[in-house]
Each structure stands twice: as C-alpha cells, then as structure tokens.
Scaffold this active site. Structure first.
Site, PDB file in Angstrom:
ATOM      1  N   SER A 164     -50.784  20.044   1.400  1.00  0.00           N
ATOM      2  CA  SER A 164     -49.923  20.672   2.400  1.00  0.00           C
ATOM      3  C   SER A 164     -48.521  20.906   1.857  1.00  0.00           C
ATOM      4  O   SER A 164     -48.110  20.320   0.855  1.00  0.00           O
ATOM      5  CB  SER A 164     -49.838  19.787   3.658  1.00  0.00           C
ATOM      6  OG  SER A 164     -49.250  18.538   3.344  1.00  0.00           O
ATOM      7  N   VAL A 205     -44.478  21.416   3.618  1.00  0.00           N
ATOM      8  CA  VAL A 205     -43.669  21.355   4.837  1.00  0.00           C
ATOM      9  C   VAL A 205     -42.457  22.263   4.655  1.00  0.00           C
ATOM     10  O   VAL A 205     -41.746  22.189   3.646  1.00  0.00           O
ATOM     11  CB  VAL A 205     -43.222  19.913   5.155  1.00  0.00           C
ATOM     12  CG1 VAL A 205     -42.359  19.904   6.426  1.00  0.00           C
ATOM     13  CG2 VAL A 205     -44.426  18.997   5.328  1.00  0.00           C
ATOM     14  N   ASP A 252     -50.550   5.569   5.290  1.00  0.00           N
ATOM     15  CA  ASP A 252     -49.560   6.012   4.303  1.00  0.00           C
ATOM     16  C   ASP A 252     -48.147   5.774   4.814  1.00  0.00           C
ATOM     17  O   ASP A 252     -47.260   6.618   4.647  1.00  0.00           O
ATOM     18  CB  ASP A 252     -49.765   7.499   3.965  1.00  0.00           C
ATOM     19  CG  ASP A 252     -49.102   7.890   2.636  1.00  0.00           C
ATOM     20  OD1 ASP A 252     -48.813   6.981   1.819  1.00  0.00           O
ATOM     21  OD2 ASP A 252     -48.879   9.096   2.415  1.00  0.00           O
TER      22      ASP A 252
END
Length: 273
Positions: free
Chosen positions: A22, A24, A130
């Site tokens: 991913s 951001v 995480d």
C-alpha cells in the site's frame, strides 16, 4: 504517478508513506477541501491472508468510533486498488516524535500508554499484529497530543481460545513467540506495547539484532531489560514493573489486556505519584 493527481473525488497532494502492499497519500476532497489520508491498497499484491486482514481492517474501522483509533471516512475501489479514506493526523507519527524529542519523561510515557485505545480492539477480539511507533499517529497541538492507532493492515480477529500462526509484523516490536514460528494470541500486542513503552522511556527499542534469529537470541538471553543508565536510577518501580511484565518472553506470564489496564503505573494522573 507523482502528485498532484486525481483519484475519484480526491486530489492527491503528496506521499505520506509506503509499504509493500500500500501507499498512503495526503489528499483533499475536491468539493469540501477537507484534508484526508488516502490509503491505496494494491489488490494484485494481496495473498489470501492479506485479503482477510484488509477485510478485517475495513470491517473493524467501519464499526468503531473512538478518539484513539484512526477514523475511516469512506472506502472506494478504482484502478485495481482499494482506497481507504482516513482522517489526516497533522502531527505525524510516534516514531518521528521520538526521533525529534528523544526519550520522554515518565509521566508523558504514562499519558501516552493511557491513550492507546486497546479496549476497543479487545472488545472486538482484534489483534493488531503491527503495533509500533510508526503506526501510532499524533493529532492535536503538541501541548495536548492525542494518540491514534492506525494501519490495521495486518490485523485479524482471534476469539478467546483461538490462535493465529502467520508470521507478520515489524521484528523490533514482534513478540518472541511470533519470531519462533509458534501459534499466538492477543498477547503479541501486549509485547509490542512493552517495546513501545521502553522506547518512549529510553529513546531506543529494547532489543535489536542484524537478523531475526539474532534478535530472538538477544531477547531470550536477556536477564534484565537494558534500561539506559541515564534514566534507570530515577524510574519509578511501577514503571519498571509494567515494562518488565509486558516484555515477558513467556506469553503465559505476560500481562493480559485487563492486567495492563489495572496496573498501578497507568492509574497515576499527574507528574508525580
């Protein structure tokens, strides 16, 4: 693609961070001008476990509203990606905060620990897997910082009596049972909390190693947590006790979520006891 560019109703302004699956972005809603964080998840890079975690992330964030959990505003799909529209936290993350400020005072560390909205995860039987300073965002003015847990991309549901076994997370904050390829439960998040608390107090993580094997060896050979000699004489025994019990290598002896919440160190309120 370099910003600025448009995705759906949003104008992407800059990149905030990037991981294996991913990216951001900082973006603006075109009509309202609202600043948001756009988490772009590449569907082609998701295996079955990661797809399950993405579903867990979306379902969990869609169902909760808590000041210490990042808010999910909208989800849409475009160009082979899922986009999570999240509230934007202008204060960066706790990793940058520690890098800029160094170790924090004990009462600040306690206030930060009190703010982590783990009761919501616990009530939904979610393990984050995480938790680390880079996944804890800062909102509000520096004089009154509000912490928000973010990036649930590795999270999953584990009900009481169940266990997970996928090895995932960030090694410096990863519980030893995960590094040992053992089955595990929600107590892996408690280990990560202990590592974060230790780093807040000392300015560095409790254990390191050039490889995961060396990291695990260093964890298992440790007889006493390596607190900085600059701070250890002044630490309150309750603070040391909490850190030690969170960083127990045996998950049976590690603090549970309920024991963490009831711990004497977290019940303090001001700068003194």
């Amino acid at each position: 693609m370099d910003p600025p560019f448009t995705i759906g109703e949003y104008t992407v302004r800059s990149k905030v961070g990037q991981g294996p699956q991913s990216t951001v972005w900082k973006a603006e809603q075109k009509c309202s001008g609202e600043v948001v964080a756009l988490k772009q998840v590449y569907l082609s890079k998701l295996n079955r476990n990661l797809k399950t975690s993405l579903d867990c992330e979306i379902n969990f964030l869609s169902s909760v509203s808590h000041p210490n959990i990042i808010r999910l505003l909208h989800v849409f799909q475009a160009e082979g990606c899922i986009f999570l529209v999240l509230e934007f936290c202008s204060g960066g993350d706790l990793e940058s905060y520690i890098r800029h400020h160094g170790r924090v005072q004990e009462w600040v560390a306690r206030r930060f620990m009190q703010q982590l909205g783990l009761e919501v995860l616990h009530s939904h039987h979610i393990i984050h897997r995480d938790l680390k300073p880079g996944n804890i965002l800062l909102s509000g003015p520096e004089s009154d910082v509000l912490l928000k847990i973010a990036d649930f991309g590795l999270s999953r549901t584990v009900h009481p009596g169940e266990h997970a076994e996928t090895v995932c997370g960030t090694p410096l904050y990863m519980a030893p049972e995960v590094l040992r390829f053992k089955k595990y439960d929600e107590k892996v998040d408690m280990w990560s909390l202990g590592a974060i608390l230790f780093e807040l107090l000392n300015g560095y993580p409790p254990f390191c190693g050039r490889t995961n094997v060396q990291l695990l060896q260093n964890i298992e050979s440790c007889k006493m947590l390596p607190f900085s000699q600059l701070i250890s004489p002044g630490l309150h025994p309750d603070c040391v006790d909490l850190c030690t019990k969170l960083l127990s290598t045996n998950p049976v002896h590690r603090l549970s979520f309920d024991e963490f919440c009831r711990h004497r160190f977290l019940r303090g309120k001001g700068q003194g006891w």
